[in-house]
Design an enzyme around this catalytic site. Structure first.
Site, mmCIF file in Angstrom:
data_model
loop_
_atom_site.group_PDB
_atom_site.id
_atom_site.type_symbol
_atom_site.label_atom_id
_atom_site.label_comp_id
_atom_site.label_asym_id
_atom_site.label_seq_id
_atom_site.Cartn_x
_atom_site.Cartn_y
_atom_site.Cartn_z
ATOM 1 N N LYS A 135 -30.508 86.843 5.931
ATOM 2 C CA LYS A 135 -30.048 85.478 6.165
ATOM 3 C C LYS A 135 -29.782 85.237 7.653
ATOM 4 O O LYS A 135 -30.286 84.297 8.221
ATOM 5 C CB LYS A 135 -28.770 85.177 5.370
ATOM 6 C CG LYS A 135 -28.827 85.576 3.904
ATOM 7 C CD LYS A 135 -29.643 84.626 3.051
ATOM 8 C CE LYS A 135 -29.962 85.150 1.662
ATOM 9 N NZ LYS A 135 -28.825 85.669 0.902
ATOM 10 N N ASP B 202 -18.215 89.270 1.103
ATOM 11 C CA ASP B 202 -19.665 89.152 1.191
ATOM 12 C C ASP B 202 -19.934 88.071 2.232
ATOM 13 O O ASP B 202 -19.642 86.897 2.006
ATOM 14 C CB ASP B 202 -20.217 88.751 -0.184
ATOM 15 C CG ASP B 202 -21.720 88.493 -0.171
ATOM 16 O OD1 ASP B 202 -22.354 88.603 0.896
ATOM 17 O OD2 ASP B 202 -22.264 88.190 -1.259
ATOM 18 N N TRP C 56 -23.176 84.137 -6.329
ATOM 19 C CA TRP C 56 -23.058 85.481 -5.737
ATOM 20 C C TRP C 56 -21.715 86.099 -6.063
ATOM 21 O O TRP C 56 -21.619 87.301 -6.323
ATOM 22 C CB TRP C 56 -23.326 85.440 -4.232
ATOM 23 C CG TRP C 56 -24.735 85.014 -3.929
ATOM 24 C CD1 TRP C 56 -25.122 83.906 -3.234
ATOM 25 C CD2 TRP C 56 -25.956 85.662 -4.352
ATOM 26 N NE1 TRP C 56 -26.490 83.826 -3.185
ATOM 27 C CE2 TRP C 56 -27.025 84.885 -3.861
ATOM 28 C CE3 TRP C 56 -26.235 86.805 -5.091
ATOM 29 C CZ2 TRP C 56 -28.373 85.225 -4.087
ATOM 30 C CZ3 TRP C 56 -27.571 87.153 -5.322
ATOM 31 C CH2 TRP C 56 -28.610 86.361 -4.820
#
Ligand code: PLP
Length: 353
Positions: A191, A167, A100
């Protein structure tokens, strides 16, 4: 039969949240109208949006701290470029801790110079870089707090005089941290926040004054904040469900209480990995994630046997990411201790065979 759902995302949500969300799809607030068919500018929806935003600020301890919460679309992946589009003028520093982070870096490079100030790529991202010295001045520093795919997590954050952007897709609301260390943080909802389809962004308003270029409206934080997440039609169902989930966190004692439970779950499964002769953890112990537990079989030939035990016990979603292999048990906030115990029992049964 109840399934024990260890999916990495979209992932488990509290049962009562799903039930209440489904009721609102049929009939919201006893209006005899569905949540899905009312105007996003109706009183009912505006109050849902307000509550979702204020709960996000309250739970992260940022009330009266000059922060704003907004709900956007495009996932965390759109934030990779929005962050850079809005804030990258000359150069930004990125910490590379996995897939990511790399995706965020790739997008940022379209907007200016990107310096990779630390990386754990040399060991396939199985650790978190330590003692990161940040001397230069950057427009901002970007990091990924929890690495969903590799199963590492920052437990301390580097000190910096530059703005810090993160993030937090896979560990927001999971643990007590000083959220005020961050000038902006974002999380794809699927999530730990709610269903897929919305992204929560929390930003310090003073950071916005640093934006001095013309940005297309849909990609401008200022526009979305000015319009209170209603510049265009917001994803009403994901936001409503996220609001219910934030209420659930608050009702369950807030983030501190959630963190205690998350630690208990993580310790249980990591203990088993360390003591079971059939398994080995994927990452360095100090950097283990409390959200995504990655592990491998010592003997990969035995995969079918362990998979069968899991299947028989209704354990689902534990296959590792395709780029890593092995197993990954995601134990987000809504994962119960009881389900983790079922997985641990499967591991014990497997060892005894
Ligand atoms: C899942 C995930 C993403 C991607 O989110 P999308 O909402 O699918 O764009 C980004 N970062 C992290 C840390 C993630 O876990």
């Amino acid at each position: 039969m109840k399934k024990h759902n260890f999916s990495a995302g979209p992932s488990v949500l509290p049962k009562e949240v799903i039930e209440d969300a489904s009721k609102a799809v049929i009939n919201l607030n006893n209006n005899n109208l569905s949540l899905l068919e009312i105007s996003h500018r109706s009183k009912d929806f505006i109050s849902i949006m307000d509550e979702a935003c204020s709960l996000a600020i309250e739970l992260t301890g940022l009330k009266n701290n000059g922060y704003k919460a907004i709900f956007l679309q495009g996932g965390a992946s759109l934030q990779f470029l929005m962050v850079a589009y809005n804030f990258l003028k000359a150069k930004a520093g990125y910490i590379n801790t996995g897939t990511w982070s790399e995706k965020a870096i790739k997008e940022a490079k379209l907007f200016g110079e990107v310096i990779e100030i630390a990386s754990s790529k040399d060991q396939n991202f199985n650790y978190i870089p330590k003692e990161i010295k940040i001397v230069d001045k950057y427009d901002y520093i970007h990091l990924t707090t929890n690495n969903t795919i590799f199963g590492t997590q920052f437990h301390n954050f580097p000190d910096t005089n530059s703005s810090l952007i993160a993030d937090m897709s896979s560990d927001i609301f999971s643990r007590v941290i000083d959220y005020s260390k961050f000038d902006l943080f974002y999380a794809g909802a699927q999530k730990n926040t709610g269903p897929a389809g919305t992204t929560l962004v929390i930003v310090k308003e003073s950071l916005l004054s640093e934006i001095n270029k013309n940005i297309p409206s849909m990609l401008s934080y200022k526009v979305h904040i000015d319009k209170e997440s209603m510049f265009n039609t917001p994803p009403v169902f994901p936001i409503y469900t996220a609001m219910l989930n934030l209420r659930w966190i608050k009702k369950n004692g807030g983030i501190q209480n959630i963190e205690n439970k998350n630690r208990e779950k993580a310790n249980l499964i990591y203990n088993e990995i360390d003591n079971n002769s059939k398994f080995i953890g994927f990452v360095e112990k100090d950097d283990r994630s409390f959200m995504n537990v990655t592990f491998n079989l010592i003997d990969s030939e035995e995969k079918d046997i362990f998979d069968k035990i899991c299947e028989e016990n209704n354990v689902v979603g534990i296959n590792g990411h395709r780029s890593v292999g092995g197993y990954r048990a995601s134990i987000y906030n809504a994962m119960t201790l009881e389900s983790v115990e079922v997985l641990v029992d499967c591991m014990k049964k497997f060892e005894k065979l």
